[in-house]
Motif scaffolding. Structure first.
Motif, mmCIF file in Angstrom:
data_model
loop_
_atom_site.group_PDB
_atom_site.id
_atom_site.type_symbol
_atom_site.label_atom_id
_atom_site.label_comp_id
_atom_site.label_asym_id
_atom_site.label_seq_id
_atom_site.Cartn_x
_atom_site.Cartn_y
_atom_site.Cartn_z
ATOM 1 N N VAL A 25 0.870 -1.259 0.029
ATOM 2 C CA VAL A 25 -0.273 -0.143 0.018
ATOM 3 C C VAL A 25 0.593 1.042 0.169
ATOM 4 O O VAL A 25 0.727 1.772 -0.765
ATOM 5 C CB VAL A 25 -1.205 0.170 0.838
ATOM 6 N N ASN A 75 10.502 -2.156 9.178
ATOM 7 C CA ASN A 75 10.298 -3.799 10.152
ATOM 8 C C ASN A 75 9.768 -4.131 8.559
ATOM 9 O O ASN A 75 9.096 -4.116 7.960
ATOM 10 C CB ASN A 75 9.213 -3.299 11.039
ATOM 11 N N SER A 106 5.758 3.640 10.931
ATOM 12 C CA SER A 106 4.966 3.292 11.396
ATOM 13 C C SER A 106 5.355 3.396 12.713
ATOM 14 O O SER A 106 4.422 3.264 13.618
ATOM 15 C CB SER A 106 3.601 2.546 10.913
ATOM 16 N N SER A 107 5.891 2.923 13.107
ATOM 17 C CA SER A 107 6.872 3.255 14.559
ATOM 18 C C SER A 107 7.029 4.456 14.637
ATOM 19 O O SER A 107 7.453 5.114 14.357
ATOM 20 C CB SER A 107 7.499 1.974 15.124
ATOM 21 N N ILE A 108 5.870 4.395 16.665
ATOM 22 C CA ILE A 108 6.386 5.758 16.728
ATOM 23 C C ILE A 108 6.747 5.181 18.220
ATOM 24 O O ILE A 108 6.817 5.927 19.217
ATOM 25 C CB ILE A 108 4.956 6.190 17.378
ATOM 26 N N ASP A 109 7.373 4.762 18.148
ATOM 27 C CA ASP A 109 8.685 3.870 19.085
ATOM 28 C C ASP A 109 9.445 4.642 19.382
ATOM 29 O O ASP A 109 10.816 5.213 18.564
ATOM 30 C CB ASP A 109 8.498 2.765 19.077
ATOM 31 N N PRO A 129 0.968 8.294 8.361
ATOM 32 C CA PRO A 129 1.535 8.142 6.673
ATOM 33 C C PRO A 129 1.760 9.338 6.612
ATOM 34 O O PRO A 129 2.114 10.437 7.094
ATOM 35 C CB PRO A 129 -0.093 7.842 6.280
ATOM 36 N N GLU B 649 8.441 -4.877 23.793
ATOM 37 C CA GLU B 649 8.097 -5.923 22.732
ATOM 38 C C GLU B 649 6.467 -5.334 22.231
ATOM 39 O O GLU B 649 6.397 -5.470 21.039
ATOM 40 C CB GLU B 649 8.306 -7.288 23.291
ATOM 41 N N GLN B 652 5.746 -2.779 20.612
ATOM 42 C CA GLN B 652 6.303 -2.391 19.261
ATOM 43 C C GLN B 652 6.018 -3.209 18.281
ATOM 44 O O GLN B 652 5.523 -2.414 17.514
ATOM 45 C CB GLN B 652 8.052 -3.220 19.169
ATOM 46 N N SER B 655 3.176 -0.157 17.450
ATOM 47 C CA SER B 655 3.454 0.200 16.741
ATOM 48 C C SER B 655 3.951 -0.213 14.879
ATOM 49 O O SER B 655 3.562 0.555 14.598
ATOM 50 C CB SER B 655 4.405 1.451 17.383
ATOM 51 N N HIS B 656 4.385 -0.919 15.185
ATOM 52 C CA HIS B 656 4.878 -1.691 13.951
ATOM 53 C C HIS B 656 3.432 -2.605 12.964
ATOM 54 O O HIS B 656 3.710 -2.134 12.164
ATOM 55 C CB HIS B 656 6.072 -2.799 13.858
ATOM 56 N N ASN B 657 3.258 -3.163 13.666
ATOM 57 C CA ASN B 657 2.188 -4.182 13.309
ATOM 58 C C ASN B 657 0.737 -3.746 13.303
ATOM 59 O O ASN B 657 -0.229 -4.126 12.368
ATOM 60 C CB ASN B 657 2.312 -5.604 13.457
ATOM 61 N N ARG B 659 -0.090 -0.317 13.947
ATOM 62 C CA ARG B 659 0.487 1.237 13.183
ATOM 63 C C ARG B 659 0.117 1.317 11.595
ATOM 64 O O ARG B 659 -1.028 2.039 10.866
ATOM 65 C CB ARG B 659 0.928 1.963 13.556
ATOM 66 N N SER B 660 0.622 0.064 11.261
ATOM 67 C CA SER B 660 0.779 0.258 9.650
ATOM 68 C C SER B 660 -0.144 -0.076 9.288
ATOM 69 O O SER B 660 -0.611 0.915 8.468
ATOM 70 C CB SER B 660 2.233 -0.770 9.618
ATOM 71 N N GLY B 663 -2.611 3.268 9.401
ATOM 72 C CA GLY B 663 -2.148 4.097 8.860
ATOM 73 C C GLY B 663 -2.953 3.639 7.114
ATOM 74 O O GLY B 663 -2.763 5.172 6.743
ATOM 75 N N ASN B 664 -2.335 2.793 6.569
ATOM 76 C CA ASN B 664 -2.382 2.611 5.647
ATOM 77 C C ASN B 664 -4.115 2.681 4.941
ATOM 78 O O ASN B 664 -4.847 3.289 4.164
ATOM 79 C CB ASN B 664 -2.241 0.946 5.314
ATOM 80 N N THR B 667 -4.531 6.098 4.785
ATOM 81 C CA THR B 667 -4.082 6.744 2.684
ATOM 82 C C THR B 667 -4.687 6.361 2.431
ATOM 83 O O THR B 667 -5.155 7.165 1.433
ATOM 84 C CB THR B 667 -2.971 6.597 3.302
ATOM 85 N N LEU B 668 -5.317 5.403 1.905
ATOM 86 C CA LEU B 668 -5.942 4.677 0.970
ATOM 87 C C LEU B 668 -7.636 5.213 0.986
ATOM 88 O O LEU B 668 -7.991 5.166 0.172
ATOM 89 C CB LEU B 668 -6.530 2.840 0.838
ATOM 90 N N GLU B 690 -7.918 -5.819 2.385
ATOM 91 C CA GLU B 690 -6.697 -6.625 2.017
ATOM 92 C C GLU B 690 -6.007 -5.532 4.119
ATOM 93 O O GLU B 690 -5.372 -6.718 4.567
ATOM 94 C CB GLU B 690 -5.669 -6.808 0.711
#
Lengths: 143, 878
Positions: A25, A75, A106-109, A129, B649, B652, B655-657, B659-660, B663-664, B667-668, B690
């Protein structure tokens, strides 16, 4: 100096941009935003750090093929953003062109941000984003 | 004619007529003319030499009577001249066998007889000579072996001539040892017809052997062959013996000279020089040099002072012996001491000594020894004089021989006061330690004289004239024996121990004070000598539970718990003097915490250890509680740290798995809104869907993880690895068949586990699917599972021969969510993260080793934190 930079930037009018991210995306939205904003139409897309490193190694001597900007995700499977930066540090001396690297995550860590700040190869840490304005700002910053 | 040639006459004598008829030749032989002989027997008879007359008549009568042949040699006296004639006759008998007449021949043998006689005369003369020189004469005929012996056989050998026999007997009588040589020489001489000259021992009739010198000569015939031997044997035993005596004598002298330690010499008094010396004078001069110096030699080497002392010989008798010691200078300049004994050896006709004989011996070494002995004795006496210890030397009868200054000072007496009969001078007022009178017969010196044995450590007090208090003396007395074990002196040493005694008394008092003090002490105090308790106070009885009488004599180490005993013994041995903690054991066997503080102190003249026991059970319990709590705190801190790590952890992951994708979506949505064509819109819509799904999946994963983290007390049951594993394998059977993998499992060493069933199944599923996923192309997958105990911890090991992971590069990512290291379609990156959370939630740990293109091995340690941290922290909360 200023004159020189402006001349340089004129040549850079249509910079080459590399997107290194496993997020489909982001690849889509970012490239469309950059193109729509007429910032560049030369966009390289890499699913992970390993692919990008391969490309850089293969084209190190060929400045015309090398990107001017890299948007790097943290990531990723296989070779992640940090590992890419480690290898890039060794690789960069062979590169025939200076490259600006933006870390995009996207990490805000705060630990990720701190780590990125300490890395001399990273110009800025940008939290996803990324808006159209942000892209314009980033790609014009150097100019 | 023949008779004529032989100058023989013929005669005839007719008995009846008494008529004698001569041939002419007979007249010639008889030197008579025919008219001087009347032809009668009487006329013949008158011619016979008176000395032979009787023999002739006898011979005639014998012939007439026996009819034998007549033969006689006799002298005749004719005109005053003697002639020798030989008459041979035969008897003529008549019919009646009666002798009628005698016929015969006669010849002149005067010349013959003269030669004969002459020979006989030589023989006699030789025999006389042989006899006078003690010789035995022999005449040996080789052909027959016969020997004619003559000479003084009897006198020399004791045999009769007949007894000596022939050559065989001769040989037998030779000494067996000499025989062979005698024969050999004989053979040699015979062959070469040369002189035989041999000495051999010959057996006399008495059986003794005498030395015979045999000298002989061989006679040869015309063919130069020996046929006869003549010789003599002489007894030379005396000469041989004398020779032997001389030889033995010289041997004896030589051995004496060789073995004698000193110098044997004969000195010529008149000429002042040695005329003989056995050459062993150790002065470094050669024989030639001594000879060259001549009379100057003695004055050169002998010390002038000693030379003056040399005896002057005159007419001393042979028994006189002078003994002297003198110095002689060695060629190297050193003076050597000699001792010599000399006596007269030869005197002149006036009885004056002309030569002396003597033996001189080097006694330098001996003298030096004596000298140094004297020197050392002198030094010893000087030393003794200056000793601070009193020394008195007594004779075997108890008289004072030597007394040093210290002894006089100690006794407070002058030397004059001490000399004399010890029995009469005992004004010392000797007392025992307790003040009683010291028995005189127990005094050290008389005791030594009586017992001949050393006396040591006698202590007595004497009244000292210069001192107020009594002087206390420690006396030792030692007998000294010579090498015949006879007592020669007694050495008596005296030490003033007054001061020592005073200190001892003070020490006793201080000990008494100490005892009083320790009785009053609250702590336990024990005095011990190398562990054995000598004394203790009531406090020690109270602490240990033993009565005092049991403690005294007990080994103090037994009051200590066994595991601490070696430490205590080490401290006692090293004299450790700082407090330290151990555990004690009371009489009833109970244990208690104990602080020991030992110090060494003098006690009754020894160094012993005073040890304080302090019961620190209460302190110890408190201490232990602190330690325990500290450990618990550490465990809790560790637990919190781990939890914090997990939280981080988790943050993390969010935030990674999370938020991403969210956020998408945003945006979409923006792109969707601003999309101009419907194709564009549907594209963004699909992507939106998806992203939504991804978000949902991530959320469900997170939920799962959260549940695991919360679900600590999920129900556990005893599981059999085999059953759970088989279940998981069945679920992945299709994949196993597809890859052709060889999957083996061995859980025999640790077959069961108390664990949540779904977790164990998840672990097996994930590890097995992981191994089946990352296989190397062209290599048949071999996957092995096993369990075992390692350090009391249950381990599950899962190994494969797959792609492997570069741990240096990717090690930090292995158990992270959504991390894959291989471009593999099925990589989802959730499995390992999931089981890591499950394992850790149960107090375990998962780790791995791996090598690219070799394979990977995972280790699951099920109860790593279960016992120390997890369980304890639970415990502490209760």
């Amino acid at each position: 100096m200023l004159t020189l930079i402006s001349i340089f930037m004129t040549i850079m009018k249509n910079p080459i941009i590399a997107l290194i991210d496993d997020d489909k995306v982001f690849q889509l939205t970012a490239s469309r935003t950059i193109k729509a904003s007429q910032l560049s139409d030369q966009i390289l897309q890499f699913d992970n750090g390993e692919e990008a490193l391969h490309f850089l190694r293969d084209n190190a001597a060929n400045a015309a093929n090398l990107p001017d900007y890299i948007f790097l995700d943290i990531n990723m499977p296989f070779v992640d953003g940090w590992m890419f930066l480690d290898d890039y540090d060794h690789l960069k001396t062979n590169l025939t062109k200076p490259i600006l690297i933006y870390m995009v995550s996207s990490s805000i860590d705060p630990r990720d941000m701190e780590r990125a700040r300490k890395n001399s190869n990273v110009n800025e840490y940008i939290i996803k984003p990324v808006s159209r304005d942000k892209f314009i700002e980033l790609l014009n910053k150097a100019a | 004619m023949a008779l004529d040639a032989a100058s023989m006459g013929i005669w005839e004598w007719t008995f009846k007529s008494n008529e004698v008829v001569w041939s002419d030749k007979v007249f010639k032989i008889f030197h008579l003319s025919p008219h001087e002989f009347d032809g009668t027997f009487d006329a013949y008879n008158s011619l016979i030499h008176p000395d032979d007359h009787q023999r002739v008549i006898q011979t005639i009568n014998e012939s007439i009577e026996t009819g034998k042949k007549y033969f006689v040699q006799h002298r005749i006296l004719v005109h005053g001249v003697v002639y020798w004639i030989e008459a041979v006759g035969e008897m003529i008998t008549g019919r009646s066998k009666k002798p009628i007449k005698m016929m015969g021949t006669v010849q002149d043998i005067t010349e013959l007889k003269r030669l004969d006689l002459e020979r006989e005369d030589w023989k006699i003369r030789y025999e006389l000579l042989a006899a006078s020189s003690g010789q035995v004469i022999y005449d040996y005929t080789l052909e027959t072996g016969n020997i004619l012996w003559s000479g003084i056989i009897r006198e020399v050998l004791g045999y009769e001539t007949s007894e000596l026999g022939d050559i065989k007997t001769w040989g037998e009588l030779i000494h067996p040892e000499d025989r062979e040589h005698a024969y050999a020489e004989l053979e040699k001489a015979e062959k070469s017809i040369s002189a035989y000259d041999v000495i051999y021992r010959f057996r006399k009739k008495t059986g003794d052997y005498v030395y015979m010198h045999d000298k002989g000569f061989f006679l040869a015939n015309v063919r130069n062959q020996p046929y006869r031997m003549l010789g003599s044997m002489q007894d030379i035993s005396d000469r041989i013996k004398a020779e032997q005596e001389i030889w033995r004598g010289s041997q004896f002298r030589k051995s004496i000279e060789a073995t004698m330690p000193g110098v044997l010499f004969v000195y010529d008094v008149k000429n002042k020089r040695n005329i003989y010396s056995n050459g062993r004078l150790p002065l470094g001069y050669s024989h030639e040099e001594i000879n060259a110096l001549g009379t100057a030699f003695i004055p050169t080497v002998v010390h002038p002072d000693d030379l003056a002392k040399f005896p002057v010989w005159s007419n001393e008798n042979f028994e006189t012996v002078y003994h002297l010691e003198y110095r002689m200078r060695h060629r190297n300049g050193n003076w050597l001491w000699f001792t010599a004994r000399t006596k007269p050896f030869e005197k002149d006709k006036d009885g004056n000594v002309t030569q002396i004989i003597g033996i001189a011996t080097d006694i330098t070494e001996q003298r030096n020894t004596v000298e140094s002995l004297r020197e050392s004795e002198k030094r010893f006496r000087n030393l003794v004089q200056d000793l601070s210890v009193g020394v008195i030397i007594y004779s075997p009868t108890g008289e004072l021989r030597l007394c040093n200054k210290s002894a006089l000072e100690l006794l407070g007496r002058s030397e004059e006061q001490l000399t004399g009969d010890p029995k009469t001078i005992t004004p010392l007022a000797v007392v025992n330690e307790d003040g009683s009178d010291f028995p005189i017969d127990k005094l050290p010196v008389p005791l030594v004289i009586r017992t001949q044995k050393p006396v040591r450590g006698v202590v007595f007090g004497i009244s000292h004239p210069q001192k107020v208090d009594r002087a206390w003396l420690l006396v030792n007395a030692h007998p000294i024996f010579n090498d015949r074990q006879e007592l020669i002196e007694i050495i008596c040493t005296i030490i003033d121990i007054s001061e020592r005694r005073r200190i001892e008394i003070e020490l006793k008092e201080s000990e008494l004070r100490f005892r009083t003090l320790q009785r009053a002490s609250f702590g336990g105090i024990g005095l011990h000598d190398h562990g054995v308790i000598v004394d203790c106070n009531q406090g020690l009885c109270d602490i240990t539970g033993y009565p005092m009488n049991e403690l005294v004599g007990k080994n103090g180490v037994d009051l200590i718990a066994p595991e601490y005993q070696s430490q205590v013994i080490t401290h006692i041995k090293s004299g450790y003097s700082l407090p330290y903690d151990v555990e004690g054991i009371r009489k009833d066997g109970t244990r208690y915490f104990l602080e020991i503080h030992g110090k060494e102190i003098p006690y009754h003249g020894r160094t012993i250890r005073v040890t304080e026991f302090r019961d620190i059970s209460s302190r110890k319990v408190a201490e232990e509680k602190i330690v325990e709590q500290n450990t618990r705190l550490l465990a809790i801190t560790e637990d919190f740290k781990r939890k914090n790590e997990q939280l981080e952890e988790f943050a993390q992951i969010v935030s990674h798995n999370l938020r991403s994708p969210v956020g998408n979506i945003l945006t979409l949505l923006n792109f969707f809104e601003s999309a101009e064509t419907s194709e564009e819109k549907s594209e963004y819509l699909a992507l939106l869907k998806e992203a939504g799904t991804t978000t949902l999946n991530t959320l469900s994963d997170l939920t799962e993880i959260l549940r695991i983290k919360q679900d600590r007390n999920i129900e556990k049951q005893t599981l059999e690895f085999k059953i759970i594993f088989n279940h998981a394998r069945a679920m992945l059977n299709a994949k196993i068949v597809e890859t052709g993998a060889e999957v083996t499992a061995n859980f025999e060493e640790a077959p069961t586990l108390h664990y949540p069933g779904i977790y164990l199944e998840s672990i097996f599923l994930n590890l097995l699917s992981n191994a089946l996923k990352y296989v190397r192309t062209g290599v048949r997958p071999v996957i092995q599972f096993k369990t075992y105990l390692y350090n009391n911890q249950l381990i599950l090991e899962a190994s494969d021969n797959g792609l492997g992971i570069n741990l240096e590069r990717y090690g930090h990512q292995v158990f992270k969510l959504r991390k894959t290291f291989h471009r593999h379609p099925e990589s989802r990156g959730i499995g390992l993260f999931m089981i890591k959370n499950q394992i850790e939630a149960m107090g375990g740990e998962i780790s791995l080793t791996s090598k690219e293109n070799i394979g990977t091995t995972f280790f699951v340690n099920f109860n790593k934190y279960l016992h120390d941290n997890h369980e304890k922290s639970n415990h502490s909360l209760n």
